[in-house]
Scaffold this motif. Structure first.
Motif, PDB file in Angstrom:
ATOM      1  N   ILE A  92      91.262 -87.974  27.985  1.00 58.17           N
ATOM      2  CA  ILE A  92      90.603 -87.719  26.557  1.00 58.17           C
ATOM      3  C   ILE A  92      89.332 -88.600  26.506  1.00 58.17           C
ATOM      4  O   ILE A  92      88.350 -87.892  26.281  1.00 58.17           O
ATOM      5  CB  ILE A  92      91.600 -88.041  25.523  1.00 58.17           C
ATOM      6  N   PHE A  93      89.283 -89.721  26.900  1.00 57.92           N
ATOM      7  CA  PHE A  93      88.010 -90.601  26.766  1.00 57.92           C
ATOM      8  C   PHE A  93      87.013 -90.200  27.671  1.00 57.92           C
ATOM      9  O   PHE A  93      85.790 -90.290  27.585  1.00 57.92           O
ATOM     10  CB  PHE A  93      88.349 -92.197  26.867  1.00 57.92           C
ATOM     11  N   ARG A  94      87.314 -89.584  28.725  1.00 53.37           N
ATOM     12  CA  ARG A  94      86.563 -88.909  29.945  1.00 53.37           C
ATOM     13  C   ARG A  94      85.937 -87.865  29.705  1.00 53.37           C
ATOM     14  O   ARG A  94      84.974 -87.522  30.403  1.00 53.37           O
ATOM     15  CB  ARG A  94      86.978 -89.188  31.222  1.00 53.37           C
ATOM     16  N   LEU A 153      95.456 -83.555  42.504  1.00 54.20           N
ATOM     17  CA  LEU A 153      94.888 -84.692  42.066  1.00 54.20           C
ATOM     18  C   LEU A 153      94.237 -84.419  40.542  1.00 54.20           C
ATOM     19  O   LEU A 153      93.676 -83.691  40.334  1.00 54.20           O
ATOM     20  CB  LEU A 153      93.781 -85.107  43.033  1.00 54.20           C
ATOM     21  N   TYR A 154      94.079 -85.674  39.730  1.00 53.53           N
ATOM     22  CA  TYR A 154      93.363 -85.450  38.486  1.00 53.53           C
ATOM     23  C   TYR A 154      91.954 -85.831  39.074  1.00 53.53           C
ATOM     24  O   TYR A 154      91.625 -86.917  39.190  1.00 53.53           O
ATOM     25  CB  TYR A 154      94.026 -86.699  37.545  1.00 53.53           C
ATOM     26  N   HIS A 155      91.016 -84.731  38.635  1.00 50.04           N
ATOM     27  CA  HIS A 155      89.644 -85.105  39.073  1.00 50.04           C
ATOM     28  C   HIS A 155      89.217 -86.116  38.085  1.00 50.04           C
ATOM     29  O   HIS A 155      87.811 -86.444  38.728  1.00 50.04           O
ATOM     30  CB  HIS A 155      88.965 -83.669  39.227  1.00 50.04           C
ATOM     31  N   ASP A 156      89.396 -86.243  37.094  1.00 46.98           N
ATOM     32  CA  ASP A 156      88.775 -87.010  36.127  1.00 46.98           C
ATOM     33  C   ASP A 156      89.175 -88.393  36.289  1.00 46.98           C
ATOM     34  O   ASP A 156      88.613 -89.360  35.574  1.00 46.98           O
ATOM     35  CB  ASP A 156      88.924 -86.827  34.708  1.00 46.98           C
ATOM     36  N   LEU A 157      90.145 -88.785  36.925  1.00 50.83           N
ATOM     37  CA  LEU A 157      90.568 -90.162  37.341  1.00 50.83           C
ATOM     38  C   LEU A 157      89.977 -90.633  38.759  1.00 50.83           C
ATOM     39  O   LEU A 157      89.969 -89.783  39.470  1.00 50.83           O
ATOM     40  CB  LEU A 157      91.943 -90.164  37.259  1.00 50.83           C
ATOM     41  N   THR A 158      89.847 -91.952  38.811  1.00 48.47           N
ATOM     42  CA  THR A 158      89.319 -92.524  39.930  1.00 48.47           C
ATOM     43  C   THR A 158      90.641 -92.427  40.987  1.00 48.47           C
ATOM     44  O   THR A 158      91.757 -92.179  40.899  1.00 48.47           O
ATOM     45  CB  THR A 158      88.921 -93.906  39.771  1.00 48.47           C
ATOM     46  N   LYS A 187      87.600 -96.807  46.194  1.00 44.54           N
ATOM     47  CA  LYS A 187      88.675 -96.587  44.864  1.00 44.54           C
ATOM     48  C   LYS A 187      88.555 -96.459  43.596  1.00 44.54           C
ATOM     49  O   LYS A 187      88.871 -96.020  42.770  1.00 44.54           O
ATOM     50  CB  LYS A 187      89.534 -97.810  45.279  1.00 44.54           C
ATOM     51  N   THR A 188      87.057 -96.675  43.096  1.00 44.93           N
ATOM     52  CA  THR A 188      86.392 -96.478  41.997  1.00 44.93           C
ATOM     53  C   THR A 188      85.733 -95.216  41.834  1.00 44.93           C
ATOM     54  O   THR A 188      85.244 -94.997  40.733  1.00 44.93           O
ATOM     55  CB  THR A 188      85.444 -97.759  41.697  1.00 44.93           C
ATOM     56  N   ARG A 189      85.897 -94.320  42.778  1.00 45.64           N
ATOM     57  CA  ARG A 189      85.142 -93.193  42.642  1.00 45.64           C
ATOM     58  C   ARG A 189      86.308 -92.145  42.053  1.00 45.64           C
ATOM     59  O   ARG A 189      87.332 -92.051  42.436  1.00 45.64           O
ATOM     60  CB  ARG A 189      84.845 -92.461  43.902  1.00 45.64           C
ATOM     61  N   LYS A 190      85.494 -91.035  41.302  1.00 50.78           N
ATOM     62  CA  LYS A 190      86.516 -90.267  40.642  1.00 50.78           C
ATOM     63  C   LYS A 190      86.924 -89.168  41.629  1.00 50.78           C
ATOM     64  O   LYS A 190      86.267 -88.877  42.878  1.00 50.78           O
ATOM     65  CB  LYS A 190      85.780 -89.341  39.559  1.00 50.78           C
ATOM     66  N   ALA A 191      87.939 -89.007  41.581  1.00 45.09           N
ATOM     67  CA  ALA A 191      88.929 -87.913  42.843  1.00 45.09           C
ATOM     68  C   ALA A 191      88.261 -86.722  42.806  1.00 45.09           C
ATOM     69  O   ALA A 191      88.017 -86.091  44.044  1.00 45.09           O
ATOM     70  CB  ALA A 191      90.257 -87.830  42.242  1.00 45.09           C
TER      71      ALA A 191
END
Lengths: 368, 309
Positions: free
Chosen positions: A15-17, B86-91, B125-129
């Protein structure tokens, strides 16, 4: 439990992103409230009124008949004393009370003038205004007829009082409406989209293969939206108060509790939508057409339900926002307690259970 | 046996996706399912991972029936879906952490198992998937599928859309995982990857054509195989396919692999035919078949069978 919170955390990150989600969540309520600060006028029909006739003479009976046969009004009941006026309004059906002073006919004959008091429920400003104007037009017409018959000029002096919303602010009508619309949109549309997004991206496949239970997946998905919708509800109440001076006469706790019930209803609807759609776009369109338009058109938010064709009136019974709007209008404007809104509350509870039951039954533990 | 699949049938809206599939995978084996797009690989894998129900037939995983024990099976299987899930907006790290939590474990606990794969993407590891290259996404997805120490790893086309170097690396990683005792079931549309598996199954249009060790499949090849090249490769394929004695002609890189219906004097006949057609610098050799030739042959046979039957 750790699994569950891990899931909730992930959901908050989503949500926040996403700037668009944030905009809908927090920008929309504010913009909507400012936009709907206007009044829309409309016609009236079959408005329920009550009459307090303290004189019961041929003149008042004839005038009463004329008002009721006009087609605009339906006589809901005759009341016997001024004390009953407040109760009649709190029940919520009656929009106007007409009071004839005692000895109306006699006074008219002797002095040529008599007093009528019109009290209108102005928590719905538009309707109240219209109701009073229509009534006064009928009375004027009656006076003219009487003058022709008797030849001697008589005069009625109507005294008008607007109850609950003395300044006739339309915005008092719109804030509950906006609240009903935004809460159901945020909770139903946003959750259905976010669940369907997992299906679309293929991540649902992996979640289903994981040891997470379906209930955990669903609860994890909706928990953040409960929190955010609640923040929305509070924002709307505060903004309504600060910007438009919308009061909260009743219990704020009851108001928030009813809001949470309504949010839960929206969420269960969202889950249901997500079980029957495959793409985010579909989920969005269903939410918009099935929720937003009916909320605006059928809930009494803009167009009074009394003026709708019968079939639409029946349809509006099925609209959750209709009941929610009634509840919060009562709490905010009239300051009534649960005693007066238990029926509407019960309806919302039943609707929530039905939607929740349906979506649990429809949720798939597999891909088809 | 880690996995027993028995007479699986599955159809979607009247379209037969899987037809009478039967095979088994031994514990600790690296089993490859090879077939073109739309052959039914993903459907079969979804049935194995309890995501779909077969119309008929049984699947048994470590002694558990996939229909009745789907909850237990979901703990034992690591599934890497075709689109990487994968969740693209997660790292990178958030993705891995999420899957670890969902399976009730932590990255630290099973770091051993994924180290080999994960250490290559850990610097990012801090890059978005969503911002990763195909090869890195694939490694992350594999790490996520491994994080709960599954006994069976099911990988649906893990090398599709990934560059050649990453593909080779990926197969090396699979070999190392296999040594740690994990049974691996992998599907791929690339036939050249077949020789990297212990055993392979060839699937086409929902039918399992052959299950065998790669070397046995090659050994069973019976035709004489010719490699033909000339100065106009495109015209060469078409001309060879139009020749009446040609059994099959497929383009393999810079040459055409040709089999003939009649084995007598084939080289001379082909040279004459091609010269008449105006080809220059013609080269013809008899070659040993590779695994791809065998698959092409098997699929060709199946097609003929389907057409005549």
């Amino acid at each position: 439990m750790k699994r569950f919170w891990g899931f909730v955390l992930k959901e908050f990150l989503h949500i926040f992103r996403d700037p668009r989600t944030m905009l809908i969540l927090f920008g929309m309520p504010i913009v909507q409230i400012l936009l709907f600060g206007y009044v829309i006028t409309n016609e009236i029909k079959d408005i329920k009124i009550a009459i307090l006739d303290q004189s019961k003479d041929p003149v008042t009976i004839e005038l009463t008949n004329k008002i009721i046969s006009s087609g605009f009004f339906i006589l809901d009941r005759n009341i016997k004393s001024m004390n009953e006026v407040e109760d009649v309004f709190k029940e919520g059906n009656v929009r106007q009370v007409i009071i004839f002073e005692s000895g109306f006919g006699r006074k008219l004959k002797r002095e040529g003038t008599a007093n009528i008091q019109l009290i209108a429920d102005a928590s719905d400003a538009n309707t109240a205004n219209l109701v009073v104007h229509y009534t006064m037009a009928i009375i004027d017409d009656f006076v003219r007829e009487q003058n022709k018959l008797t030849g001697s000029p008589i005069q009625f002096i109507p005294e008008v009082r607007m109850l609950y919303n003395n300044e006739l602010k339309g915005v008092y009508m719109f804030i509950p409406g906006i609240m009903a619309m935004i809460l159901i949109l945020v909770s139903a549309m946003m959750t259905s989209i976010s669940i369907v997004r997992e299906k679309e991206l293929g991540t649902m496949e992996t979640l289903l293969v994981s040891p997470l239970r379906p209930a955990q997946i669903i609860l994890g998905k909706v928990t953040p939206y409960i929190a955010l919708s609640f923040i929305n509800a509070v924002t709307i109440i505060i903004m309504g108060n600060l910007v438009f001076g919308m009061p909260v006469q009743g219990s704020i706790i009851l108001l928030l509790a009813e809001s949470i019930l309504y949010i839960l209803l929206g969420l269960s609807l969202g889950i249901l939508i997500s079980t029957i759609t495959k793409t985010q776009q579909n989920a969005m369109f269903i939410s918009l057409f099935a929720l937003m338009l009916p909320t605006i058109l059928l809930s009494g938010f803009i167009f009074p339900i009394e003026n709708m064709p019968k079939i639409l009136q029946w349809l509006s019974i099925l609209m959750p926002p209709r009941w929610f709007i009634t509840i919060i209008k009562n709490i905010m404007l009239k300051g009534t307690g649960l005693m007066y809104v238990w029926k509407e509350t019960l309806i919302l509870i039943v609707m929530t259970s039905v939607f929740l039951g349906l979506s649990i039954r429809k949720f798939k533990i597999r891909l088809e | 046996m880690a996995l027993n699949i028995n007479n699986i049938h599955k159809s979607f809206e009247g379209l037969q996706a899987l037809n009478n599939i039967t095979f088994s995978v031994k514990e600790g084996e690296l089993f490859g399912l090879i077939g073109p797009d739309g052959a039914g690989k993903t459907t079969l894998f979804r049935i194995i991972t309890t995501l779909l129900l077969p119309d008929r037939g049984e699947v048994d995983l470590f002694g558990l029936d996939v229909l009745k024990n789907y909850k237990k099976i979901r703990q034992l299987v690591g599934y890497m879906a075709g689109r990487f899930s994968l969740y693209h907006d997660l790292t990178v790290e958030e993705n891995l952490k999420f899957y670890a939590t969902v399976f009730g474990t932590t990255i630290e606990k099973n770091y051993d198992l994924i180290k080999d794969v994960y250490c290559q993407i850990e610097p990012f590891k801090t890059r978005k998937a969503g911002k990763l290259s195909g090869g890195m996404k694939q490694k992350l997805a594999l790490s996520c599928a491994l994080i709960h120490k599954p006994r069976l790893l099911v990988l649906d086309e893990p090398t599709t859309g990934v560059d050649a170097v990453s593909r080779t690396e990926f197969w090396d990683m699979l070999k190392r995982l296999q040594k740690k005792g994990i049974t691996i079931l992998v599907s791929t549309p690339y036939m050249d990857e077949a020789s990297l598996c212990n055993r392979v199954g060839l699937i086409q249009k929902g039918n399992l054509l052959s299950v065998n060790k790669p070397e046995n499949i090659i050994a069973e090849y019976q035709r004489e195989l010719l490699s033909v090249s000339s100065d106009n490769l495109y015209k060469l394929v078409n001309d060879l396919r139009n020749e009446k004695d040609t059994h099959s002609a497929f383009l393999f890189g810079q040459s055409v692999h040709l089999t003939r219906k009649d084995r007598k004097e084939s080289v001379k006949q082909v040279i004459k035919y091609l010269r008449d057609k105006g080809h220059g610098s013609i080269h013809i050799n008899v070659i040993k078949p590779g695994i791809e030739d065998c698959f092409m042959d098997l699929m060709h046979k199946e097609d003929e069978f389907l057409l005549s039957g």
